[in-house]
Design an enzyme around this catalytic site. Structure first.
Site, PDB file in Angstrom:
ATOM      1  N   ARG A 138       0.983  -0.966   0.732  1.00 38.62           N
ATOM      2  CA  ARG A 138       0.208   0.001  -0.491  1.00 38.62           C
ATOM      3  C   ARG A 138       0.814   1.354   0.520  1.00 38.62           C
ATOM      4  NH1 ARG A 138      -3.810  -3.719   2.850  1.00 38.62           N
ATOM      5  NH2 ARG A 138      -5.099  -3.440   1.250  1.00 38.62           N
ATOM      6  N   ASP A 167      -0.212  -6.280  -2.722  1.00 43.23           N
ATOM      7  CA  ASP A 167      -1.838  -6.565  -2.986  1.00 43.23           C
ATOM      8  C   ASP A 167      -1.640  -5.564  -4.016  1.00 43.23           C
ATOM      9  OD1 ASP A 167      -3.698  -5.334  -1.772  1.00 43.23           O
ATOM     10  OD2 ASP A 167      -3.086  -6.638   0.302  1.00 43.23           O
ATOM     11  N   HIS A 238      -6.987  -9.684  -4.166  1.00 43.39           N
ATOM     12  CA  HIS A 238      -5.769  -8.541  -3.856  1.00 43.39           C
ATOM     13  C   HIS A 238      -4.747  -8.974  -4.090  1.00 43.39           C
ATOM     14  CE1 HIS A 238      -7.827  -6.872   0.284  1.00 43.39           C
ATOM     15  NE2 HIS A 238      -7.844  -8.116   0.832  1.00 43.39           N
ATOM     16  N   GLU A 302     -10.001 -11.901   2.036  1.00 40.79           N
ATOM     17  CA  GLU A 302     -11.536 -11.351   1.413  1.00 40.79           C
ATOM     18  C   GLU A 302     -11.490 -11.418   0.169  1.00 40.79           C
ATOM     19  OE1 GLU A 302     -11.405  -7.516   4.070  1.00 40.79           O
ATOM     20  OE2 GLU A 302      -9.834  -7.343   2.600  1.00 40.79           O
ATOM     21  N   TRP A 368      -7.419 -13.343  11.887  1.00 37.59           N
ATOM     22  CA  TRP A 368      -8.086 -12.216  12.259  1.00 37.59           C
ATOM     23  C   TRP A 368      -9.534 -11.326  12.384  1.00 37.59           C
ATOM     24  CZ3 TRP A 368      -9.894  -8.957   8.286  1.00 37.59           C
ATOM     25  CH2 TRP A 368     -10.516  -8.791   7.822  1.00 37.59           C
ATOM     26  N   TRP A 433      -1.474  -2.537   8.598  1.00 40.46           N
ATOM     27  CA  TRP A 433      -1.337  -2.534   7.131  1.00 40.46           C
ATOM     28  C   TRP A 433      -1.482  -0.900   7.142  1.00 40.46           C
ATOM     29  CZ3 TRP A 433      -2.146  -6.748   4.359  1.00 40.46           C
ATOM     30  CH2 TRP A 433      -3.102  -7.208   5.064  1.00 40.46           C
ATOM     31  N   GLU A 435      -2.724   1.299   4.545  1.00 42.53           N
ATOM     32  CA  GLU A 435      -3.741   1.972   4.076  1.00 42.53           C
ATOM     33  C   GLU A 435      -3.120   3.920   4.327  1.00 42.53           C
ATOM     34  OE1 GLU A 435      -4.344  -0.306   5.111  1.00 42.53           O
ATOM     35  OE2 GLU A 435      -6.336  -1.287   4.129  1.00 42.53           O
TER      36      GLU A 435
HETATM   37  C1  ACM Z   1      -6.913  -8.075   6.710  1.00 47.18           C
HETATM   38  O1  ACM Z   1      -7.202  -7.524   7.376  1.00 47.18           O
HETATM   39  N1  ACM Z   1      -7.688  -8.607   5.255  1.00 47.18           N
HETATM   40  C2  ACM Z   1      -6.258  -9.177   6.839  1.00 47.18           C
END
Ligand code: ACM
Ligand code: ZN
Length: 522
Positions: A138, A167, A238, A302, A368, A433, A435
């Site tokens: 990201r 990703d 992803h 996802e 998670w 993460w 983002e």
């Molecule tokens: C995730 O946070 N999509 C693993």
């Protein structure tokens, strides 16, 4: 009591200090020679005027005890002798980290005198796997930044860098096999800022990838600090950055660009085409050559099942294999890739959004999302390994108003399964993460003190943890982090109070994630 984080599992202090005024002699068994060299460098760094002499008034010995656990160590400091005992390099690494925290200097910046409190510390980690996950797909941070984080991880006795390198928004590994991954997939035209619902952009193109030499350097740098680098190549979803370069791998073959926005984008490799598996097989070879770790993370979260429903190749695969629907394509895909990786000597790991049926038992799950506690217990008793990384406790990318520090500290990893003991868990992980994190200022702000609280849940046995005591030890960490230039979050932000907490979900979706960071400056 020391101010060490994570808190050692057994410590005794004798109330006397050992002063190094008459010089220090270092001796080591053959296996500990490189640890002895590191010890010398450490003492010089802490106290530049330290004198090394075999006839010094203090002796430090590095000794081996093969019966100690792999990462365990003993520091015994009494009279004029300090003995650091371990069964190998992992334990000596942590003995040195602990010793550095124990040493005291006097004489201000010049550090003219050095002392160590008389003590006996016996320590070993609660969990074997203690990871920071860094998402560089990201936002790309680069080699210097990663090495700085590896230093900080070692300080808090974390031993795995789970490196998320591919990703939707970027692919970060130089490729000779598929060169468009380097030229197309590592670049995007802009970056969304301000949350998933925002229509604001940074107005800057963003690119970056690691050369193979840089990756080898980083893996080696990590190894020196007892850190294993576990790579992650996200599949089957992803993966938009790869599809931007190689669109024939998706169900429709539609040409798309590397996305500039975040969220769940519903693009995917086609799990019904042999081409997908052939492509990934060669790509995995290229990665396996770079990353010696036995673990290999393949994402799996996802997934875009709705696309598969409409795809003739996917539908044929469902029919040919007698599957109950497109949701069963994920276990089929994961098992095929898992077997491919096993043949390359690797153990696959996936993000477990839920507990799909039929996934091979040697596939480790990163938990998670909340999962059924009874079902997790059943998986564990059938031999599945779990890594615990709950999004509402350990996700470091979240603002503190959603995850205040205490919520991270108080989390008990075994609580995700009914009636489980530590033995059922491989370990824990703090995912970072990125983002909404595109610079070091926010990276530091989100990670510290969170990583310290997390490290204590990873290392220290539950009965030795105390929030009250941790908060005091956190205050004592600040000068060290200040000296390293780490811009940690201030206490008023890490504990924002009930009001902000209730607004958490709203904030995540709508408000500029840099708000908290700006408040930190005030
Ligand atoms: C995730 O946070 N999509 C693993
Ligand atoms: Zn398909």
């Amino acid at each position: 009591m020391s101010d060490i984080i994570p808190k050692p599992n057994s410590e005794q202090f004798f109330g006397e200090d050992i002063y190094f005024d008459g010089g220090v002699g270092i001796s080591a068994c053959a296996e500990a020679e490189s640890a002895a060299a590191k010890l010398k460098a450490l003492l010089r760094r802490v106290c530049p005027s330290v004198i090394f002499s075999d006839n010094g008034n203090v002796s430090i010995k590095l000794e081996k005890d093969a019966l100690l656990p792999r990462e365990g160590y003993v520091v015994d400091a009494r009279a004029s002798d300090i003995v650091l005992t371990a069964s190998g390099s992992e334990g000596w690494t942590y003995a040195l980290v602990t010793l550095e925290r124990l040493l005291k200097t006097e004489g201000g910046d010049k550090a003219l005198s050095l002392s160590c409190p008389g003590c006996h510390i016996e320590d070993e980690p609660r969990f074997a796997y203690r990871a920071l996950m860094l998402d560089e797909a990201r936002n790309f941070f680069g080699e210097t930044e990663v090495k700085r984080l590896l230093d900080l991880m070692c300080l808090y006795k974390l031993n795995v860098l789970h490196w998320h390198l591919a990703d939707d928004q970027g692919y970060r590994v130089e490729s000779d096999v598929y060169p468009l991954l380097t030229t197309i997939s590592s670049h995007r035209n802009d970056t969304q800022v301000g949350g998933i619902r925002s229509d604001k952009f940074r107005g800057l193109a963003s690119s970056g990838y690691y050369t193979k030499n840089q990756i080898r350097n980083i893996v080696e740098y990590a190894k020196e600090r007892n850190i294993v680098v576990v790579p992650e190549l996200e599949m089957p979803s992803h993966c938009s950055a790869i599809l931007a370069a190689y669109p024939h791998l998706s169900c429709t073959g539609e040409k798309t660009e590397v996305p500039t926005t975040f969220g769940t984008l519903h693009r995917s490799f086609c799990p019904g085409k042999q081409t997908t598996y052939d492509f990934l097989d060669k790509l995995l070879d290229e990665w396996c050559e770079l990353f010696p770790s036995s673990l290999f993370h393949i994402g799996g979260d996802e997934t875009a099942g709705s696309l598969w429903k409409q795809c003739p190749d996917c539908r044929k695969t469902i029919a040919d294999n007698g599957l109950g629907g497109e949701h069963e394509l994920l276990p089929l895909f994961v098992n095929r890739i898992a077997e491919m990786l096993a043949a390359k000597g690797k153990l696959p790991v996936i993000w477990a959004d839920r507990l799909p049926r039929g996934v091979r038992k040697f596939v480790t799950y990163t938990a998670w999302l909340p999962l059924d506690r009874k079902a997790v217990a059943a998986e564990i008793s059938s031999g599945r390994l779990f890594i615990v990384a709950p999004y509402d406790r350990y996700y470091a990318g979240q603002p503190y108003c959603m995850i205040p520090l205490k919520k991270t500290y108080d989390f008990e990893p075994t609580s995700i399964a009914n009636g489980s003991t530590d033995a059922g868990f491989f370990g824990v992980e703090m995912p970072m993460w990125t983002e909404w994190v595109y610079d070091r200022v926010k990276l530091d702000f989100n990670l510290f003190p969170r990583l310290c609280a997390f490290a204590e849940t990873a290392w220290t046995n539950a009965q030795h943890k105390s929030w009250h005591d941790f908060k005091k030890r956190w205050q004592a960490q600040k000068p060290t982090l200040d000296s390293l230039g780490v811009g940690y979050a201030k206490d008023k932000l890490t504990d924002p109070g009930a009001f902000a907490r209730n607004k958490g979900a709203y904030i995540w979706k709508n408000i500029d994630q840099y708000d908290e960071v700006r408040k930190n400056d005030k």
